[in-house]
Design a protein around this motif. Structure first.
Motif, PDB file in Angstrom:
ATOM      1  N   ALA A 195      17.529  -3.557   3.284  1.00 16.66           N
ATOM      2  CA  ALA A 195      18.058  -3.953   1.966  1.00 16.66           C
ATOM      3  C   ALA A 195      16.938  -3.972   0.935  1.00 16.66           C
ATOM      4  O   ALA A 195      17.100  -3.498  -0.195  1.00 16.66           O
ATOM      5  N   PHE A 196      15.770  -4.477   1.348  1.00 16.07           N
ATOM      6  CA  PHE A 196      14.651  -4.534   0.399  1.00 16.07           C
ATOM      7  C   PHE A 196      14.215  -3.132  -0.022  1.00 16.07           C
ATOM      8  O   PHE A 196      13.902  -2.900  -1.189  1.00 16.07           O
ATOM      9  N   LYS A 197      14.220  -2.209   0.946  1.00 17.08           N
ATOM     10  CA  LYS A 197      13.805  -0.845   0.614  1.00 17.08           C
ATOM     11  C   LYS A 197      14.704  -0.230  -0.456  1.00 17.08           C
ATOM     12  O   LYS A 197      14.276   0.619  -1.226  1.00 17.08           O
ATOM     13  N   LYS A 198      15.981  -0.661  -0.457  1.00 13.01           N
ATOM     14  CA  LYS A 198      16.901  -0.124  -1.453  1.00 13.01           C
ATOM     15  C   LYS A 198      16.848  -0.905  -2.756  1.00 13.01           C
ATOM     16  O   LYS A 198      17.410  -0.488  -3.762  1.00 13.01           O
ATOM     17  N   HIS A 199      16.171  -2.036  -2.735  1.00 17.56           N
ATOM     18  CA  HIS A 199      16.085  -2.880  -3.930  1.00 17.56           C
ATOM     19  C   HIS A 199      15.270  -2.170  -5.009  1.00 17.56           C
ATOM     20  O   HIS A 199      14.342  -1.430  -4.712  1.00 17.56           O
ATOM     21  N   GLU A 200      15.628  -2.450  -6.273  1.00 17.01           N
ATOM     22  CA  GLU A 200      14.993  -1.686  -7.354  1.00 17.01           C
ATOM     23  C   GLU A 200      13.490  -1.917  -7.439  1.00 17.01           C
ATOM     24  O   GLU A 200      12.739  -1.018  -7.799  1.00 17.01           O
ATOM     25  N   VAL A 201      13.043  -3.129  -7.086  1.00 20.93           N
ATOM     26  CA  VAL A 201      11.597  -3.389  -7.160  1.00 20.93           C
ATOM     27  C   VAL A 201      10.855  -2.427  -6.245  1.00 20.93           C
ATOM     28  O   VAL A 201       9.913  -1.735  -6.650  1.00 20.93           O
ATOM     29  N   CYS A 202      11.323  -2.396  -5.005  1.00 20.60           N
ATOM     30  CA  CYS A 202      10.667  -1.521  -4.028  1.00 20.60           C
ATOM     31  C   CYS A 202      10.771  -0.059  -4.448  1.00 20.60           C
ATOM     32  O   CYS A 202       9.812   0.700  -4.363  1.00 20.60           O
ATOM     33  N   ARG A 203      11.963   0.313  -4.953  1.00 22.71           N
ATOM     34  CA  ARG A 203      12.152   1.709  -5.344  1.00 22.71           C
ATOM     35  C   ARG A 203      11.249   2.081  -6.510  1.00 22.71           C
ATOM     36  O   ARG A 203      10.675   3.164  -6.549  1.00 22.71           O
ATOM     37  N   ASP A 204      11.092   1.152  -7.435  1.00 24.94           N
ATOM     38  CA  ASP A 204      10.204   1.424  -8.572  1.00 24.94           C
ATOM     39  C   ASP A 204       8.752   1.556  -8.125  1.00 24.94           C
ATOM     40  O   ASP A 204       8.019   2.424  -8.603  1.00 24.94           O
ATOM     41  N   PHE A 205       8.349   0.659  -7.231  1.00 33.11           N
ATOM     42  CA  PHE A 205       6.972   0.757  -6.715  1.00 33.11           C
ATOM     43  C   PHE A 205       6.736   2.143  -6.134  1.00 33.11           C
ATOM     44  O   PHE A 205       5.736   2.793  -6.409  1.00 33.11           O
ATOM     45  N   ARG A 206       7.698   2.564  -5.311  1.00 33.58           N
ATOM     46  CA  ARG A 206       7.535   3.851  -4.634  1.00 33.58           C
ATOM     47  C   ARG A 206       7.585   5.013  -5.620  1.00 33.58           C
ATOM     48  O   ARG A 206       6.804   5.956  -5.531  1.00 33.58           O
ATOM     49  N   ASN A 207       8.515   4.932  -6.569  1.00 36.37           N
ATOM     50  CA  ASN A 207       8.691   6.063  -7.472  1.00 36.37           C
ATOM     51  C   ASN A 207       7.572   6.183  -8.493  1.00 36.37           C
ATOM     52  O   ASN A 207       7.168   7.280  -8.857  1.00 36.37           O
ATOM     53  N   ASN A 208       7.071   5.033  -8.949  1.00 34.33           N
ATOM     54  CA  ASN A 208       6.098   5.078 -10.044  1.00 34.33           C
ATOM     55  C   ASN A 208       4.676   4.740  -9.619  1.00 34.33           C
ATOM     56  O   ASN A 208       3.766   4.762 -10.417  1.00 34.33           O
ATOM     57  N   GLY A 209       4.521   4.382  -8.346  1.00 37.41           N
ATOM     58  CA  GLY A 209       3.204   3.925  -7.923  1.00 37.41           C
ATOM     59  C   GLY A 209       2.586   4.799  -6.861  1.00 37.41           C
ATOM     60  O   GLY A 209       3.065   5.890  -6.566  1.00 37.41           O
ATOM     61  N   PHE A 210       1.535   4.295  -6.259  1.00 32.50           N
ATOM     62  CA  PHE A 210       0.868   5.026  -5.199  1.00 32.50           C
ATOM     63  C   PHE A 210       0.132   4.044  -4.301  1.00 32.50           C
ATOM     64  O   PHE A 210      -0.136   2.903  -4.704  1.00 32.50           O
ATOM     65  N   PHE A 211      -0.175   4.496  -3.099  1.00 29.55           N
ATOM     66  CA  PHE A 211      -0.854   3.627  -2.138  1.00 29.55           C
ATOM     67  C   PHE A 211      -2.014   4.421  -1.565  1.00 29.55           C
ATOM     68  O   PHE A 211      -1.813   5.465  -0.955  1.00 29.55           O
ATOM     69  N   VAL A 212      -3.214   3.960  -1.785  1.00 33.16           N
ATOM     70  CA  VAL A 212      -4.384   4.624  -1.200  1.00 33.16           C
ATOM     71  C   VAL A 212      -4.771   3.868   0.061  1.00 33.16           C
ATOM     72  O   VAL A 212      -5.097   2.688   0.006  1.00 33.16           O
ATOM     73  N   PHE A 213      -4.712   4.562   1.194  1.00 33.19           N
ATOM     74  CA  PHE A 213      -4.886   3.866   2.468  1.00 33.19           C
ATOM     75  C   PHE A 213      -6.350   3.727   2.849  1.00 33.19           C
ATOM     76  O   PHE A 213      -7.213   4.451   2.375  1.00 33.19           O
ATOM     77  N   GLN A 214      -6.517   2.795   3.803  1.00 30.32           N
ATOM     78  CA  GLN A 214      -7.851   2.363   4.165  1.00 30.32           C
ATOM     79  C   GLN A 214      -8.632   3.387   4.989  1.00 30.32           C
ATOM     80  O   GLN A 214      -9.784   3.672   4.688  1.00 30.32           O
ATOM     81  N   GLU A 215      -7.986   3.922   6.048  1.00 31.01           N
ATOM     82  CA  GLU A 215      -8.731   4.857   6.899  1.00 31.01           C
ATOM     83  C   GLU A 215      -8.463   6.264   6.411  1.00 31.01           C
ATOM     84  O   GLU A 215      -7.435   6.850   6.705  1.00 31.01           O
ATOM     85  N   PRO A 216      -9.402   6.841   5.684  1.00 26.10           N
ATOM     86  CA  PRO A 216      -9.128   8.144   5.082  1.00 26.10           C
ATOM     87  C   PRO A 216      -8.909   9.233   6.119  1.00 26.10           C
ATOM     88  O   PRO A 216      -8.116  10.138   5.912  1.00 26.10           O
ATOM     89  N   SER A 217      -9.587   9.135   7.273  1.00 28.98           N
ATOM     90  CA  SER A 217      -9.480  10.237   8.228  1.00 28.98           C
ATOM     91  C   SER A 217      -8.069  10.388   8.769  1.00 28.98           C
ATOM     92  O   SER A 217      -7.557  11.491   8.877  1.00 28.98           O
ATOM     93  N   SER A 218      -7.454   9.273   9.145  1.00 29.28           N
ATOM     94  CA  SER A 218      -6.138   9.412   9.752  1.00 29.28           C
ATOM     95  C   SER A 218      -5.054   9.587   8.698  1.00 29.28           C
ATOM     96  O   SER A 218      -3.930   9.914   9.025  1.00 29.28           O
ATOM     97  N   HIS A 219      -5.394   9.392   7.438  1.00 30.47           N
ATOM     98  CA  HIS A 219      -4.356   9.490   6.419  1.00 30.47           C
ATOM     99  C   HIS A 219      -4.275  10.841   5.728  1.00 30.47           C
ATOM    100  O   HIS A 219      -3.596  10.990   4.723  1.00 30.47           O
ATOM    101  N   LEU A 220      -5.004  11.812   6.278  1.00 31.86           N
ATOM    102  CA  LEU A 220      -4.819  13.183   5.820  1.00 31.86           C
ATOM    103  C   LEU A 220      -4.349  13.996   7.013  1.00 31.86           C
ATOM    104  O   LEU A 220      -4.844  13.812   8.133  1.00 31.86           O
ATOM    105  N   ASN A 221      -3.412  14.879   6.790  1.00 29.95           N
ATOM    106  CA  ASN A 221      -2.884  15.707   7.878  1.00 29.95           C
ATOM    107  C   ASN A 221      -3.911  16.768   8.255  1.00 29.95           C
ATOM    108  O   ASN A 221      -4.277  17.590   7.418  1.00 29.95           O
TER     109      ASN A 221
END
Lengths: 379, 298, 495
Positions: free
Chosen positions: C68-94
């Motif tokens: 339900a939270f994933k469908k909530h507008e707050v979460c959707r806005d974060f995902r649509n308008n934001g970004f997440f830079v992850f901690q371990e760069p090696s595993s976060h690139l394909n």
């Protein structure tokens, strides 16, 4: 000089070295087996063969044999024990002669000669072709069905058993639901599905010879297409590798780069027909560009390449088991079994060496392909 | 009444979906209940001598299978250590010889290795070097374990390798902790137990498959110079006996006459029994090993 | 300004793993989030970003179940308008897709403004690094961790550029985005971030352990302080709580105090000759940051020697060579009276050095500890002359831990502890061996400020016991004041 190059070279060398050394080992054991056989032939020590040549002596008549024993005892009373032994050996020989089909076929107990080699090779070639076909089909099946299994997991489709429970639960609310014909129809369908699933499992896990014997009275099980079917679907091989690929997908699905893909808002809808229509799923070259699953699939497939080696050696074992257990005349596996039971160890060693080469060549090809990919991805 | 029933069904579903998450436990349950059902059925429809034959064959096969995984565990462990220390020593000749040795076992398909081993065993048995069904099973198990232990060896090596890549190994070495303790206790015992158990379960499955196949092959193949008929009864060679084989062949009748089914399960019981035991055991072992893998998150 | 407020509960198989009440941050501000590792900073942020897998974890946010939270507008806005830079760069690139392609996928595809974004993060001409760093498949060591980290950051900055409406709700999470960067590129990154922030006023959460950032911002962006918040996540019983981080206390803290008290006898315990040949390059020590004038690395008893280098230059390699874990092609080391070089057999270290003359604390406690053994077993495994009782262990642990150590604690598996706790146990294990030489590789990693202070006191005690300490760390704001100028070395590479 690049470290990678050095490693690659030494790897190749090691591979070759192994093959050469094992070849030497085979040669040595070949000659040992051969001289052992020669030794046996020279010292053929059965004490009764001279009597077989006696005129009027019918070895198949038990009265004759009894007479012979008594005659021996009266001629050589000082060695009753030895006579007893001779008589026993003769008995055993007769029993064997009757029960052992090899005797009737006129077993070839000779040495491996150059003349026999083409014969063996001719049997080996269809074996290799079948093996390659089976390998290809199994690989394709494992990847395709593994993918479908993962998609089902992602779609959270419940298993039939749980669906059945849900169905009963929802039906039970209605009054007199058990008078409704439709209820029973559906109930029967679900139960039928469960039984089919269970039966399917049993078939997939049954050893090939069980499956083959079960159908033998209706279908000619000794044909090539049937052999391929057996090799792919029984012995638990296919299901095992479907699951292996599925495990790879699960594993890759939890990796970091999937999160990055999600953050980039790649499609993550696993119901999207644009990527997952039946036609696309059953393609040989699958691509899911634009979907998060594309990342996952690519990595899982890359890792699965090494699994082919494993699969190959298990498939060869499976094929040999099928040919041996079903006594398919003229096929490589069965001929090998025959040679083993004739004690023709020099011939057996040659057979085994051919299989060893097949395994090695498969391994080598898989490694080369894997190296090719690795080199590509190592820039 | 209906609300009550609904509650029960709801509870049953919860229960099932909970065991569904632990598929290994679910399948242990399925296996045990399947076996009990089989015994019940057999006691009604299978004659006593056939039942005892099937029963001994089953016990013998499982017993040999368990012996195999014990030997495989010991051999695999020994081989992994041998490999580790040989590589560490860095003696080129030793490494080559070792590689060759391992290569031999890896590159010859298991079934052929075991076949050759069985012939050898048969010779020993016919010369009465090995007597008594316990020792016969024991040596059968030894033979098979030589062709399955590689998997354990490779697993253990992978575990050592995994911990050598991180600072785990180094950090402990630098604390003055003995290498053998790090490998055997800290890595194998403390951090790989689940992996080893899972591997052993799956090897048990492979073993039973190979054992049934080899016993079937040598029994059905040709009873010849090396008479293997003195081997103790196992699932494979009982299946190969004429009466069992007839039973399996009878299954073909189902294609033309589905109503043959009840007859199959009453009059052709011995062969069906054996075939079912083999297949059901293999299926269950596979499911248990997979479920264990998922439950422990390996 | 609006404040976000989340109650986050995350459980795995019915067992609670993270629970945070009132996880708050303000819209259109940059929030720096500190706190020891392993108490749920990353997990909490992934949770509100809708990145967790609900089939593996049971997540509840503000009472909503996760789907339900994933469908909530707050979460959707974060995902649509934001970004997440992850901690371990090696595993976060394909690893199987070229970086250049990965930078042009999904949302951040289309606009091909890689050049500008990358140039700003590299401070170099695009062409000089594009072919070698961007137009390749990511591999474990190439590009380096720092380069990969900048690639991930570049993706976030690209997203900022393609964003159409900056007033819409958004969230940019940077999870230790500078962990693999040396101080120069760390500052470059922060400058980039702030520059973008001044333009667009987006909402950002910046998770970090690097307290030096506080000092840098204070110095460089004091005008922006009203738009910046410092917060700290800490453990209160079984739950985690958020509080304000007192940046002033950190800035005022007198690290020199410790240094003044710690003058030892100055006997030479360990010396490493400059010019170590390993992995086809040469590593040299210099006392000067800017020139390559060579000097042997010397570690005296009762003193700290501080070895610095940009990340990826092989600091850890040097420590491993000293401990005989990596075999260099050419080197010379003196342990008191024993001289070793490339001809020395590995046996020497196992028989003479390990656990007796020198000990080392590795950077990643997660790797260095057996996560399946109990806390007390970590210490009982040590080859000490006398066997340790539970009480001995408890009293030792009490020296460095804030909380009261109980019987229950030492019977816990180390895997259940937080990152900071693990690191303390990692440190204590080596300290317990009582070797004359102690090597420390990023000893404060994963610790919060309180733990760092305790650690420094412990370090001081070791100096009083006349131990010789060789330290590798990028936390210059903490260690520079502690170490005399003459004991600071710079590690450099020549090909």
């Amino acid at each position: 000089m690049n470290i990678k190059n050095i490693i690659r070279k030494s790897l190749k060398f090691d591979n070759m070295k192994g093959v050469i050394l094992v070849t030497l080992l085979f040669l040595i054991s070949f000659f040992i087996a051969r001289s052992y056989k020669a030794y046996l032939v020279e010292n053929k020590s059965d004490s009764f063969s001279e009597f077989l040549a006696l005129p009027e002596f019918n070895v198949n008549d038990s009265m004759h044999r009894q007479l012979l024993k008594e005659a021996l005892n009266s001629f050589y009373p000082e060695q009753i024990e030895k006579n007893e032994k001779t008589a026993n050996e003769l008995e055993r020989y007769v029993v064997e002669k009757f029960t052992n089909p090899l005797f009737k076929e006129g077993a070839d107990r000779g040495f491996l000669t150059f003349g026999k080699i083409p014969d063996i090779i001719l049997r080996f070639i269809p074996f290799v072709i079948i093996f390659l076909l089976v390998l290809g089909i199994t690989y394709y099946g494992a990847v395709t069905l593994g993918t479908i299994k993962y998609l089902n997991y992602k779609k959270k489709s419940e298993s039939v058993v749980l669906t059945l429970f849900d169905f009963i639960k929802s039906e039970i609310n209605r009054n007199n639901f058990f008078r409704d014909k439709k209820f029973w129809q559906k109930l029967l369908t679900y139960s039928g599905l469960i039984i089919i699933k269970m039966f399917g499992y049993l078939v997939l896990f049954s050893p090939a010879y069980v499956a083959a014997y079960a159908m033998r009275t209706k279908i000619d099980t000794d044909t090539y297409p049937f052999l391929i079917l057996l090799a792919v679907f029984t012995n638990g091989i296919l299901i095992n590798y479907i699951n292996k690929f599925y495990t790879f997908l699960l594993h890759e699905g939890n990796k970091g780069y999937v999160e990055t893909a999600l953050v980039k808002n790649l499609d993550e809808d696993y119901n999207n027909e644009k990527y997952f229509s039946t036609k696309l799923l059953f393609k040989i070259q699958k691509k899911f560009d634009g979907h998060v699953f594309g990342h996952i699939y690519k990595n899982a497939e890359f890792q699965f390449v090494q699994g082919i080696k494993d699969m190959a050696s298990f498939l060869i074992t499976g094929l040999i088991i099928i040919e041996m257990a079903l006594n398919i005349q003229g096929h490589f596996g069965y001929e090998l079994l025959k040679q083993v039971l004739y004690n023709n160890y020099d011939v057996v060693i040659f057979y085994i060496y051919l299989i060893f080469l097949l395994v090695k060549i498969t391994e080598y090809s898989v490694d080369s392909f894997d190296n090719f990919l690795k080199r590509k991805y190592a820039n | 009444m209906q609300t009550n029933m609904k509650k029960y069904i709801s509870r049953a579903k919860d229960f099932i979906s909970r065991v569904y998450d632990n598929k290994d436990i679910l399948w242990i349950g399925i296996y045990i209940s399947g076996m009990l059902l089989l015994i019940l059925w057999d006691s009604l429809f299978l004659n006593a001598p056939a039942f005892s034959k099937v029963f001994t064959a089953y016990i013998n096969s499982i017993f040999a299978g368990i012996l195999v995984i014990v030997f495989a565990a010991v051999l695999g462990w020994g081989a992994a250590l041998a490999e580790y220390y040989t590589r560490k020593k860095g003696n080129k000749y030793l490494i080559t010889i070792w590689d060759l040795f391992v290569n031999m076992f890896k590159s010859v398909p298991q079934i052929i290795g075991i076949l050759v081993g069985y012939i050898f065993l048969a010779i020993l048995i016919s010369h009465e070097v090995i007597t008594g069904s316990f020792f016969q099973l024991f040596w059968m198990a030894v033979t098979i374990s030589f062709f399955v232990f590689i998997e354990i060896k490779e697993l253990l090596e992978e575990r050592i390798e995994y911990y050598s890549r991180s600072d785990f190994f180094n950090a402990m070495l630098c604390c003055g902790i003995k290498e053998s303790r790090i490998i055997n206790y800290e890595i194998f015992w403390k951090n790989s137990r689940d992996h080893i158990i899972q591997k052993l379960i799956s090897i048990l499955g492979i073993t039973i498959f190979l054992q049934c196949s080899i016993d079937f092959i040598v029994s059905v193949g040709l009873t010849s110079g090396v008479s293997l008929t003195n081997f103790p009864n196992t699932l494979g060679n009982v299946l190969a006996k004429l009466d069992s084989k007839q039973d399996i062949l009878a299954m073909g009748n189902l294609f033309s006459d589905p109503l043959y089914l009840p007859k199959l399960f009453t009059t052709h019981l011995q062969g069906i029994n054996i075939a079912f035991l083999i297949t059901f055991t293999l299926l269950s072992l596979y499911k248990i090993s997979n479920g264990y893998l998922r439950r422990k998150g390996l | 300004m609006k404040e976000f407020n989340f109650n986050i509960e995350i459980a795995k198989k019915g067992k609670e793993i993270v629970s945070i009440e009132k996880y708050r941050f303000t819209e259109s501000k940059i929030t720096f989030l500190f706190g020891e590792s392993g108490i749920g900073k990353t997990l909490a942020n992934k949770a509100i970003f809708g990145l967790l897998d609900e089939s593996l974890l049971d997540v509840k946010i503000n009472g909503l179940n996760y789907s339900a939270f994933k469908k909530h507008e707050v979460c959707r806005d974060f995902r649509n308008n934001g970004f997440f830079v992850f901690q371990e760069p090696s595993s976060h690139l394909n690893p199987l897709i070229k970086i250049s392609e990965q930078m042009n996928e999904g949302d951040i595809g289309g606009s091909r403004n890689d050049k500008e974004v990358l140039e700003q993060l590299w401070r170099k001409q695009f062409d000089s690094f594009y072919k070698n760093v961007i137009d390749i498949y990511p591999k474990p060591y190439r590009p380096s961790g720092g380069e990969k980290q900048r690639v991930l950051a570049a993706m976030a900055f690209k997203k900022l550029r393609v964003l159409k409406n900056y007033d819409s709700r958004n969230l940019y999470v940077f999870d230790e985005p500078t962990g693999n960067l040396d101080n120069y590129f760390r500052n470059v990154f922060i400058d980039n971030l702030i520059e973008q922030y001044i333009k667009h006023r987006f909402t950002s959460v910046f998770i970090t352990h690097d307290y030096s950032i506080v000092a840098y911002i204070q110095k460089r962006y004091s005008k922006l302080l009203s738009d910046i918040e410092y917060k700290e996540l800490y453990r209160a019983g079984e739950k985690s709580k958020l509080r304000k981080f007192d940046s002033a206390e950190f800035l005022k803290y007198d690290f020199k105090k410790l240094a003044r008290n710690s003058k030892g006898s100055g006997q030479l315990k360990l010396a490493v000759k400059s010019g170590i040949k390993v992995f086809e390059r040469e590593l040299i020590f210099s006392k000067n940051e800017d020139t390559n004038y060579r000097a042997s690395l010397k570690v005296n008893s009762g003193e700290i020697t501080y070895l610095k280098a940009p990340s990826g230059e092989g600091k850890t390699t040097i420590l491993k060579i000293i401990m005989g874990l990596v075999k260099a092609d050419e080197f010379a080391i003196r342990f008191e009276d024993k001289i070793v070089d490339q001809t020395t057999l590995p046996k020497f270290w196992s028989e003479v050095i390990w656990g007796k003359v020198a000990g080392i604390v590795f950077q990643h406690a997660d790797e260095a500890l057996n996560l399946n053994s109990k806390v007390k077993e970590v210490f009982q495994a040590l080859p000490l002359e006398e066997e340790l009782t539970d009480l001995d262990i408890i009293s030792k642990l009490n020296e460095i831990f804030d909380e009261e150590i109980t019987e229950e604690f030492i019977n816990k598996k180390t895997g259940q502890l937080s990152g900071g706790q693990k690191q303390k146990i990692n440190l204590l294990r080596t300290f317990m061996l009582d070797t004359d030489i102690i090597l420390l590789d990023e000893p404060t990693s994963g610790m919060d400020f309180n733990s760092i202070k305790k650690f420094l006191v412990m370090l001081q005690k070791k100096l009083k016991e006349n131990k010789a300490i060789l330290l590798v760390s990028h936390n210059e704001d903490i260690f520079d004041p502690l170490v005399d100028e003459e004991n600071r070395y710079y590690l450099k590479t020549t090909d």
